[in-house]
Motif scaffolding. Structure first.
Motif, mmCIF file in Angstrom:
data_model
loop_
_atom_site.group_PDB
_atom_site.id
_atom_site.type_symbol
_atom_site.label_atom_id
_atom_site.label_comp_id
_atom_site.label_asym_id
_atom_site.label_seq_id
_atom_site.Cartn_x
_atom_site.Cartn_y
_atom_site.Cartn_z
ATOM 1 N N LEU A 177 -50.014 -33.380 -18.746
ATOM 2 C CA LEU A 177 -49.186 -32.986 -16.903
ATOM 3 C C LEU A 177 -48.516 -32.254 -17.354
ATOM 4 O O LEU A 177 -47.435 -31.965 -17.343
ATOM 5 C CB LEU A 177 -48.390 -34.626 -17.149
ATOM 6 C CG LEU A 177 -49.631 -35.991 -17.092
ATOM 7 C CD1 LEU A 177 -49.194 -36.803 -16.278
ATOM 8 C CD2 LEU A 177 -51.464 -35.753 -16.307
ATOM 9 N N ASP A 198 -53.340 -32.333 -16.668
ATOM 10 C CA ASP A 198 -54.144 -33.155 -15.401
ATOM 11 C C ASP A 198 -52.613 -32.317 -15.179
ATOM 12 O O ASP A 198 -51.696 -31.584 -15.531
ATOM 13 C CB ASP A 198 -53.790 -33.942 -15.474
ATOM 14 C CG ASP A 198 -54.442 -34.401 -14.548
ATOM 15 O OD1 ASP A 198 -55.211 -33.928 -13.280
ATOM 16 O OD2 ASP A 198 -54.599 -35.647 -14.159
ATOM 17 N N VAL A 217 -45.414 -34.741 -20.507
ATOM 18 C CA VAL A 217 -44.868 -33.233 -19.082
ATOM 19 C C VAL A 217 -44.020 -32.540 -19.047
ATOM 20 O O VAL A 217 -43.089 -32.382 -19.686
ATOM 21 C CB VAL A 217 -44.042 -34.629 -18.344
ATOM 22 C CG1 VAL A 217 -43.958 -34.037 -17.154
ATOM 23 C CG2 VAL A 217 -44.621 -35.906 -18.722
ATOM 24 N N LEU A 241 -45.851 -29.775 -14.645
ATOM 25 C CA LEU A 241 -46.192 -30.160 -13.019
ATOM 26 C C LEU A 241 -45.825 -28.780 -12.146
ATOM 27 O O LEU A 241 -45.386 -27.604 -12.600
ATOM 28 C CB LEU A 241 -44.178 -30.706 -13.088
ATOM 29 C CG LEU A 241 -43.311 -31.857 -13.170
ATOM 30 C CD1 LEU A 241 -43.870 -33.001 -14.338
ATOM 31 C CD2 LEU A 241 -41.771 -31.890 -13.118
ATOM 32 N N ALA A 246 -41.214 -37.850 -11.141
ATOM 33 C CA ALA A 246 -42.131 -37.610 -12.081
ATOM 34 C C ALA A 246 -42.134 -38.899 -13.491
ATOM 35 O O ALA A 246 -42.986 -39.159 -13.631
ATOM 36 C CB ALA A 246 -42.102 -36.448 -12.692
ATOM 37 N N ASP A 267 -51.372 -32.188 -3.236
ATOM 38 C CA ASP A 267 -52.518 -32.771 -4.196
ATOM 39 C C ASP A 267 -53.669 -32.388 -4.312
ATOM 40 O O ASP A 267 -54.375 -32.256 -5.549
ATOM 41 C CB ASP A 267 -51.630 -34.311 -4.746
ATOM 42 C CG ASP A 267 -52.927 -34.769 -5.868
ATOM 43 O OD1 ASP A 267 -51.885 -34.226 -6.764
ATOM 44 O OD2 ASP A 267 -53.375 -35.882 -5.251
ATOM 45 N N ALA A 304 -58.235 -37.916 -11.187
ATOM 46 C CA ALA A 304 -56.796 -37.663 -12.534
ATOM 47 C C ALA A 304 -57.731 -37.997 -14.148
ATOM 48 O O ALA A 304 -57.902 -38.966 -13.598
ATOM 49 C CB ALA A 304 -55.698 -38.789 -11.645
ATOM 50 N N ALA A 340 -42.394 -38.083 -6.350
ATOM 51 C CA ALA A 340 -43.524 -37.712 -7.641
ATOM 52 C C ALA A 340 -44.856 -38.076 -6.736
ATOM 53 O O ALA A 340 -45.163 -39.249 -6.183
ATOM 54 C CB ALA A 340 -43.713 -37.549 -8.496
ATOM 55 N N SER A 341 -46.458 -37.971 -7.251
ATOM 56 C CA SER A 341 -47.614 -38.711 -6.685
ATOM 57 C C SER A 341 -47.158 -39.852 -7.293
ATOM 58 O O SER A 341 -46.645 -40.206 -8.343
ATOM 59 C CB SER A 341 -48.794 -37.386 -7.557
ATOM 60 O OG SER A 341 -48.498 -36.557 -7.527
ATOM 61 N N LEU A 367 -48.886 -33.202 -12.022
ATOM 62 C CA LEU A 367 -48.453 -33.483 -11.247
ATOM 63 C C LEU A 367 -47.926 -33.078 -10.295
ATOM 64 O O LEU A 367 -46.804 -32.206 -11.000
ATOM 65 C CB LEU A 367 -46.910 -34.874 -13.034
ATOM 66 C CG LEU A 367 -46.561 -36.276 -12.295
ATOM 67 C CD1 LEU A 367 -47.160 -37.039 -11.187
ATOM 68 C CD2 LEU A 367 -45.691 -36.183 -13.066
ATOM 69 N N LEU A 410 -44.617 -41.786 -13.449
ATOM 70 C CA LEU A 410 -45.757 -42.058 -14.946
ATOM 71 C C LEU A 410 -45.775 -43.451 -15.079
ATOM 72 O O LEU A 410 -46.530 -44.198 -15.979
ATOM 73 C CB LEU A 410 -45.032 -41.591 -16.069
ATOM 74 C CG LEU A 410 -45.742 -39.325 -15.647
ATOM 75 C CD1 LEU A 410 -45.426 -38.936 -17.407
ATOM 76 C CD2 LEU A 410 -47.524 -39.786 -15.491
#
Length: 212
Positions: A31, A53, A130, A33, A144, A111, A120, A74-75, A55, A148
């Motif tokens: 992931l 992917d 990460v 950032l 983040a 995003d 995702a 964060a998302s 984040l 998670l």
């Protein structure tokens, strides 16, 4: 301080050499950032033959002092607020929520911009690495990691090319493992460790995600 990396691509290749224990495993996902971590993570994912992917994390800057991190979001709705900075800032709860709301809108926009219709990747039960281009205060990384944990991964690895001494203590138990390629005793900021630390553009992020 001596320059450590030519650019983020160089840093990603160096970092990947420290993560070879995770190479070729189908339970691993990388992931990045956004945005600075994406070129680094792309190199890591390529070297490990792992899914990549995104984040998205937004720093919460103080009014008039955007360079000073109050915390980050964060998302997934995760939020990290540095209690010491909050007390020193003198912000009221209402002012804090206004800052969070503004950055939350921007996070959602970014995003959608980067991901588009891309779904995702699955996180639950997997090993998640990460990646960012470095750690300075740790605020963005903490947000983040909080996001998670809600997705129930089996193992979280924080992996960065550079961080100051003691960075692992800031991350604490939020991660299961901390991997840092270089931790210079005279650390003066992430940018100073790169010869080329130009901002990563939106199109570059989209291109690398599509290429993954």
């Amino acid at each position: 301080m001596t320059t450590l990396f030519e650019d983020r691509v160089d840093a990603g290749r160096v970092l990947a050499s420290h993560l070879q224990a995770y190479a070729g495993r189908d339970d691993v996902v990388v992931l990045a950032l956004a945005r600075g971590g994406v070129p680094v993570a792309w190199e890591v994912a390529r070297a490990l033959i792992a899914e990549l992917d995104l984040l998205v994390v937004r720093k919460l800057g103080l009014p008039g002092r955007p360079d000073l991190a109050l915390g980050a979001i964060a998302s997934g709705g995760a939020r990290y607020i540095d209690p010491k900075v909050l007390v020193a800032s003198g912000l009221s709860p209402q002012q804090l929520e206004e800052i969070v709301e503004t950055q939350s809108r921007e996070l959602a926009r970014i995003d959608a911009l980067y991901r588009g219709t891309r779904k995702a990747v699955r996180i639950e039960g997997r090993t998640v690495i990460v990646v960012d281009d470095g750690v300075a205060t740790g605020a963005s990384m903490c947000a983040a990691l909080m996001a998670l944990r809600e997705a129930k991964p089996a193992w979280i690895v924080v992996a960065v090319p550079v961080a100051p001494p003691g960075a692992q203590e800031w991350i604490g138990t939020a991660a299961d493992e901390f991997v840092c390629a270089v931790s210079p005793p005279d650390f003066r900021g992430v940018g100073s460790c790169y010869r080329d630390f130009a901002p990563v553009g939106d199109e570059k992020v989209r291109t690398l995600l599509a290429a993954s």
